[in-house]
Design a protein around this motif. Structure first.
Motif, mmCIF file in Angstrom:
data_model
loop_
_atom_site.group_PDB
_atom_site.id
_atom_site.type_symbol
_atom_site.label_atom_id
_atom_site.label_comp_id
_atom_site.label_asym_id
_atom_site.label_seq_id
_atom_site.Cartn_x
_atom_site.Cartn_y
_atom_site.Cartn_z
ATOM 1 N N UNK A 185 0.798 -1.223 0.000
ATOM 2 C CA UNK A 185 0.000 0.000 0.000
ATOM 3 C C UNK A 185 0.838 1.285 0.000
ATOM 4 N N UNK A 186 2.139 1.149 0.201
ATOM 5 C CA UNK A 186 2.988 2.341 0.217
ATOM 6 C C UNK A 186 2.976 3.021 -1.140
ATOM 7 N N UNK A 187 3.069 4.363 -1.137
ATOM 8 C CA UNK A 187 3.043 5.122 -2.385
ATOM 9 C C UNK A 187 4.299 4.845 -3.207
ATOM 10 N N UNK A 188 4.101 4.481 -4.479
ATOM 11 C CA UNK A 188 5.212 4.235 -5.397
ATOM 12 C C UNK A 188 4.852 4.894 -6.727
ATOM 13 N N UNK A 189 5.793 5.619 -7.287
ATOM 14 C CA UNK A 189 5.517 6.395 -8.493
ATOM 15 C C UNK A 189 5.030 5.528 -9.649
ATOM 16 N N UNK A 190 5.642 4.354 -9.823
ATOM 17 C CA UNK A 190 5.266 3.522 -10.969
ATOM 18 C C UNK A 190 3.891 2.881 -10.806
ATOM 19 N N UNK A 191 3.297 2.999 -9.601
ATOM 20 C CA UNK A 191 1.972 2.436 -9.366
ATOM 21 C C UNK A 191 0.875 3.495 -9.389
ATOM 22 N N UNK A 192 1.243 4.741 -9.644
ATOM 23 C CA UNK A 192 0.223 5.764 -9.828
ATOM 24 C C UNK A 192 -0.679 5.387 -10.989
ATOM 25 N N UNK A 193 -1.939 5.767 -10.912
ATOM 26 C CA UNK A 193 -2.889 5.365 -11.945
ATOM 27 C C UNK A 193 -2.412 5.761 -13.345
ATOM 28 N N UNK A 194 -1.889 6.966 -13.484
ATOM 29 C CA UNK A 194 -1.473 7.450 -14.803
ATOM 30 C C UNK A 194 -0.285 6.671 -15.353
ATOM 31 N N UNK A 195 0.475 6.016 -14.476
ATOM 32 C CA UNK A 195 1.662 5.306 -14.931
ATOM 33 C C UNK A 195 1.451 3.801 -15.045
ATOM 34 N N UNK A 196 0.458 3.268 -14.325
ATOM 35 C CA UNK A 196 0.238 1.820 -14.353
ATOM 36 C C UNK A 196 -0.920 1.403 -15.246
ATOM 37 N N UNK A 197 -1.898 2.296 -15.405
ATOM 38 C CA UNK A 197 -3.069 1.923 -16.187
ATOM 39 C C UNK A 197 -2.754 1.918 -17.681
ATOM 40 N N UNK A 198 -3.570 1.168 -18.430
ATOM 41 C CA UNK A 198 -3.487 1.115 -19.891
ATOM 42 C C UNK A 198 -2.141 0.616 -20.403
ATOM 43 N N UNK A 199 -1.473 -0.194 -19.580
ATOM 44 C CA UNK A 199 -0.196 -0.735 -20.021
ATOM 45 C C UNK A 199 0.162 -1.968 -19.224
ATOM 46 N N UNK A 200 1.189 -2.664 -19.656
ATOM 47 C CA UNK A 200 1.717 -3.829 -18.953
ATOM 48 C C UNK A 200 3.228 -3.777 -19.059
ATOM 49 N N UNK A 201 3.905 -4.177 -17.978
ATOM 50 C CA UNK A 201 5.358 -4.047 -17.978
ATOM 51 C C UNK A 201 6.013 -5.213 -17.242
ATOM 52 N N UNK A 202 7.022 -5.839 -17.850
ATOM 53 C CA UNK A 202 7.815 -6.825 -17.112
ATOM 54 C C UNK A 202 8.706 -6.110 -16.102
ATOM 55 N N UNK A 203 9.045 -6.806 -15.035
ATOM 56 C CA UNK A 203 9.975 -6.238 -14.058
ATOM 57 C C UNK A 203 10.828 -7.359 -13.476
ATOM 58 N N UNK A 204 11.890 -6.994 -12.779
ATOM 59 C CA UNK A 204 12.841 -7.979 -12.225
ATOM 60 C C UNK A 204 13.255 -8.973 -13.314
#
Length: 342
Positions: A185-204
């Protein structure tokens, strides 16, 4: 007599999920809830969807009297969790939802999590919390370490196959998609709605995800030799859920039959007919995991798909399932709620 339950870290997603599940449990009563920054608030102020429940106020951990608590869920971040658990009464039963006690090797923990383990005695007594495979050990455990949600998903698809020798151990690829609540639940920039919605991203990417430590530990122990899988998670713009598509070398029908036999008596693991695959829609908000197997167009290769809810079967539901066993209660108590759909 109802069991007295405490939740440490009740203001996070997994803590709130525990409250939701336990609120209708026939044999448990929530008597203490902790949160550091939100201490003093009512749970309904932090999570309005729980405002109808009569719950204790959130307090700091050092304000809780554990003398009458039967079991404590620890839903704190890794590193914090080990520090807190080391100071709790030795007689207290604990289910930890963090990563701190999942790895049995202290050096492996330090390698994957970047800090030395400071509660080695507790680490050695902890039982790995994948209920279906550690059921008997969990029944007598004082401390149970909940698994990683991604790690649980991959293991449900693969453990019986590795044990049966049904697949090539050097040809395992886990392609996994997960919802944003898995990041906490901690605030993370990449999880903001504008940055996470309408896309998919691999990580690690490239084998850096920490849940690989659990795959290495568990799969190698089953096989009696080193097993290293390829694993890439992807973040999808959905609140909750995991779906893993797993590619293996082995006869598809044998793969399906092996998993079906392994899970035929498991209340929460649902095998689909051969050729069918599940969706996160089918497990949302529930403690069920759905598994499907289909043949690949390349002979001798199979595709396994496993879907579950990361906050329930992948974390808080799994934790409650383990707690039921530790307290001598019906394993399925409080957990047979149907998935939410749509």
């Amino acid at each position: 007599m109802s069991k007295s339950i405490a939740i440490l870290g009740a203001s996070g997603y997994t803590g709130a999920e525990l409250v939701r599940l336990i609120s209708t449990h026939p044999d448990m009563t929530l008597t203490a809830l902790s949160a550091e920054r939100k201490a003093g608030l009512a749970m309904g102020d932090v999570f309005p969807h729980l405002r109808h429940l009569d719950l204790p106020k959130l307090v700091k951990i050092d304000e809780i009297d554990f003398s009458d608590v039967d079991l404590c869920f620890c839903a704190l971040p890794h590193k914090t969790s080990q520090d807190v658990i080391a100071k709790l009464p030795e007689s207290l039963k604990i289910v930890d939802l963090s990563a701190d006690f999942r790895l049995r090797d202290a050096a492996a923990y330090e390698a994957w999590y970047g800090n030395p383990h400071t509660a080695l005695a507790q680490q050695q007594e902890a039982v790995y919390g994948l209920t279906e495979f550690y059921r008997e050990q969990i029944k007598t455990a004082r401390l149970v370490a909940g698994t990683g949600c991604n790690a649980a998903t991959g293991q449900y698809a693969l453990r019986p196959l590795i044990e049966a020798g049904a697949i090539d151990l050097d040809e395992i690829i886990i392609d996994l998609k997960t919802g944003v609540s898995g990041a906490g639940r901690a605030l993370k920039e990449n999880l903001l709605h504008a940055e996470a919605s309408e896309g998919a991203a691999p990580y690690a990417v490239g084998g850096t995800h920490r849940h690989l430590g659990e795959f290495d530990q568990e799969f190698s122990a089953i096989a009696g030799r080193e097993v290293k899988v390829q694993f890439t998670p992807h973040l999808l713009p959905m609140n909750r859920g995991i779906v893993a598509t797993i590619y293996v070398k082995g006869d598809p029908q044998i793969v399906h039959d092996t998993l079906s036999t392994a899970y035929e008596d498991e209340p929460f693991l649902e095998m689909l007919p051969f050729g069918s695959v599940p969706s996160t829609h089918h497990t949302r908000g529930s403690n069920f995991a759905h598994l499907g197997v289909t043949a690949d167009r390349i002979d001798g290769r199979a595709i396994i798909v496993c879907a579950l809810d990361n906050l329930t079967k992948g974390s808080s539901g799994q934790a409650l399932q383990n707690a039921n066993l530790m307290l001598g209660l019906e394993e399925t108590a409080g957990l047979m709620l149907a998935p939410l759909f749509p």
